[in-house]
Design a protein around this motif. Sequence first.
Motif, PDB file in Angstrom:
ATOM      1  N   VAL A   1       1.981   9.270  -6.044  1.00  0.00           N
ATOM      2  CA  VAL A   1       2.446  10.633  -5.767  1.00  0.00           C
ATOM      3  C   VAL A   1       3.542  11.021  -6.763  1.00  0.00           C
ATOM      4  O   VAL A   1       3.535  12.127  -7.312  1.00  0.00           O
ATOM      5  CB  VAL A   1       2.938  10.762  -4.308  1.00  0.00           C
ATOM      6  N   ILE A   2       4.492  10.123  -7.029  1.00  0.00           N
ATOM      7  CA  ILE A   2       5.559  10.406  -7.988  1.00  0.00           C
ATOM      8  C   ILE A   2       4.976  10.648  -9.379  1.00  0.00           C
ATOM      9  O   ILE A   2       5.396  11.558 -10.093  1.00  0.00           O
ATOM     10  CB  ILE A   2       6.592   9.256  -7.997  1.00  0.00           C
ATOM     11  N   PHE A   3       3.989   9.846  -9.764  1.00  0.00           N
ATOM     12  CA  PHE A   3       3.352  10.017 -11.069  1.00  0.00           C
ATOM     13  C   PHE A   3       2.654  11.368 -11.175  1.00  0.00           C
ATOM     14  O   PHE A   3       2.799  12.079 -12.173  1.00  0.00           O
ATOM     15  CB  PHE A   3       2.353   8.879 -11.333  1.00  0.00           C
TER      16      PHE A   3
ATOM     17  N   PHE B   1       0.831  -1.206   0.000  1.00  0.00           N
ATOM     18  CA  PHE B   1       0.000   0.000   0.000  1.00  0.00           C
ATOM     19  C   PHE B   1       0.868   1.259   0.000  1.00  0.00           C
ATOM     20  O   PHE B   1       0.629   2.201  -0.755  1.00  0.00           O
ATOM     21  CB  PHE B   1      -0.931   0.000   1.214  1.00  0.00           C
ATOM     22  N   LYS B   2       1.913   1.272   0.831  1.00  0.00           N
ATOM     23  CA  LYS B   2       2.811   2.429   0.882  1.00  0.00           C
ATOM     24  C   LYS B   2       3.535   2.621  -0.453  1.00  0.00           C
ATOM     25  O   LYS B   2       3.710   3.744  -0.930  1.00  0.00           O
ATOM     26  CB  LYS B   2       3.831   2.278   2.010  1.00  0.00           C
ATOM     27  N   GLY B   3       3.970   1.539  -1.089  1.00  0.00           N
ATOM     28  CA  GLY B   3       4.646   1.616  -2.381  1.00  0.00           C
ATOM     29  C   GLY B   3       3.726   2.136  -3.472  1.00  0.00           C
ATOM     30  O   GLY B   3       4.117   2.978  -4.294  1.00  0.00           O
ATOM     31  N   ALA B   4       2.481   1.668  -3.494  1.00  0.00           N
ATOM     32  CA  ALA B   4       1.512   2.130  -4.489  1.00  0.00           C
ATOM     33  C   ALA B   4       1.208   3.609  -4.285  1.00  0.00           C
ATOM     34  O   ALA B   4       1.110   4.372  -5.252  1.00  0.00           O
ATOM     35  CB  ALA B   4       0.237   1.304  -4.412  1.00  0.00           C
ATOM     36  N   ALA B   5       1.076   4.031  -3.032  1.00  0.00           N
ATOM     37  CA  ALA B   5       0.812   5.444  -2.744  1.00  0.00           C
ATOM     38  C   ALA B   5       2.008   6.303  -3.168  1.00  0.00           C
ATOM     39  O   ALA B   5       1.837   7.380  -3.748  1.00  0.00           O
ATOM     40  CB  ALA B   5       0.507   5.629  -1.262  1.00  0.00           C
ATOM     41  N   THR B   6       3.209   5.819  -2.905  1.00  0.00           N
ATOM     42  CA  THR B   6       4.412   6.559  -3.301  1.00  0.00           C
ATOM     43  C   THR B   6       4.494   6.683  -4.817  1.00  0.00           C
ATOM     44  O   THR B   6       4.797   7.757  -5.348  1.00  0.00           O
ATOM     45  CB  THR B   6       5.676   5.861  -2.760  1.00  0.00           C
TER      46      THR B   6
END
Length: 167
Positions: free
Chosen positions: A28-30, A20-25
Amino acid sequence: MQGASDQRIVVSGINRSLLFKGAATLAVIFVVGSLVLFATPSHYYFRAERGGLGLCEGRLWGLVGSAVPGYEFIPVSADAARSLVGKPFASAEEALNTLRPIVEQAAREGMAAVAPGEKQLAQLYKTVLPNLQGAKLLGIQGYDARVEALEKWMAVVTGQSHTPTSH
């Protein structure tokens, strides 16, 4: 004796919290990357292209860009023009205005270098041209384009505005 119970712990191969944290990161980067891409003003730059230059419009220091229609390939061999490769310009006209004097000077220098040889060739072609014109007039095939090109070239080299043409 107490009853035996199965006390195994089930472990997932995927740490859902990290997923979940990786997908959120990544999201945000996108979003930030998209905003930077579209907020960055486009600029114009030259790139080396098949022995000449190509004018391109791009963003992000040329990483995202495309050729400017009509100026995909500009045939120029002047060394000074190579110094413009990659240099950013605010508009296409600014880029072209920077290139024009370089190309004009290189053209003048090149024409001055070949002028003595052209004058000598013009003297030689003065004896050849009437025969080519005669061959064209008599209907011999294959001389039309050569006569037309040679007449135009002779007019430019000798400084005459008009040379006699064949019928």
